[in-house]
Design an enzyme around this catalytic site. Structure first.
Site: not given
Length: 272
Positions: A176, A180
């Site tokens: 993740y 990002k």
């Protein structure tokens, strides 16, 4: 907030995407294209907005169309964007709220390749697919003018979703966090490509927010509560509507001189 045009919102069936859809309608968008995997949930959002506009006595309610799709499927994204442009005549704002999060037990050394690939496909490749398809439409259309003071606004405004994990590391979040961080790089590079053409591209970076994505997993929810208690100056999670307000700002005329930025909406988390 000066968003009179057509808005395309992914992840619109729940959480921040749903809040963003309601906010665009509230602030005067003339049309909404709502995208998500869940057709029934999209229909519920559409009906909810329409009910809200009837209650407010809106004389010219915004047109709303729904498009079920997988943001990680390139062909589905291309087809949906072309259909939206044909249906509405243009696309003025894109908010890519679709995404997936996961914790990796044991940290980076134990990340499953299948999990890595899935998260990168949805969060990063999906962002590129949507940006690329929408930008090709936007670059060909005439700029929309501000409803406030007729300043020349843009041919389009694209908001990709990063996160506080786009600028900071958090344990057990390898895939993740990587996606990002990469979304911010995508925004910074692509915004340079098209700034002179009137196409603005920015990122929004939500902090800990109460959404189905973050609260459906007991493990993720517990980790969030622990972090909020010790690391967020406001000592609370954000609401989806608070993130949506940041999206609306980046989309419309109030940010007409803003491009290539990453707006942190995080209760002060990243200032520490």
């Amino acid at each position: 907030m000066d968003v009179p045009g057509i808005a395309l919102i992914t992840g619109a069936a729940s959480g921040i995407g749903k809040a963003t859809a309601f906010s665009f309608a509230r602030d005067g968008a003339s049309g909404l294209a709502l995208l998500d995997l869940n057709k029934e949930a999209l229909d519920a959002v559409k009906f909810g907005i329409e009910d809200q506009e009837r209650e407010r006595g809106i004389m010219n309610p915004c047109r709303i169309e729904v498009y079920p799709l997988n943001i990680g499927d390139e062909s589905q994204v291309n087809e949906a964007v072309q259909s939206i442009a044909s249906t509405f005549g243009r696309i003025d704002y894109v908010a890519n709220a679709a995404g997936v999060a996961m914790k990796h037990e044991g940290g980076a050394a134990f990340v499953e390749t299948s999990d890595w690939d899935r998260i990168l496909n949805i969060n990063l490749s999906g962002s590129l697919f949507l940006l690329r398809a929408a930008a090709k439409i936007m670059l060909k259309q005439e700029p929309i003018l501000s409803s406030r003071d007729s300043r020349p606004l843009q041919r389009g405004s694209i908001i990709l979703f990063s996160s506080i994990q786009g600028v900071a590391g958090i344990p057990l979040s390898t895939a993740y966090a990587a996606t990002k961080h990469a979304v911010i790089g995508l925004v910074r590079s692509s915004s340079e490509d098209y700034a002179k053409d009137g196409l603005r591209i920015n990122a929004i970076c939500p902090g800990y927010t109460e959404t189905p994505l973050t609260t459906k997993s007991p493990q993720i929810l517990q980790a969030m509560k622990e972090r909020v208690a010790t690391a967020v100056p406001m000592e609370r999670m954000g609401r989806p509507e608070e993130i949506a307000d940041g999206v609306i700002y980046l989309a419309g005329g109030r940010s007409s001189f803003v491009t290539g930025t990453a707006l942190l909406v995080d209760g002060g988390y990243t200032q520490r």
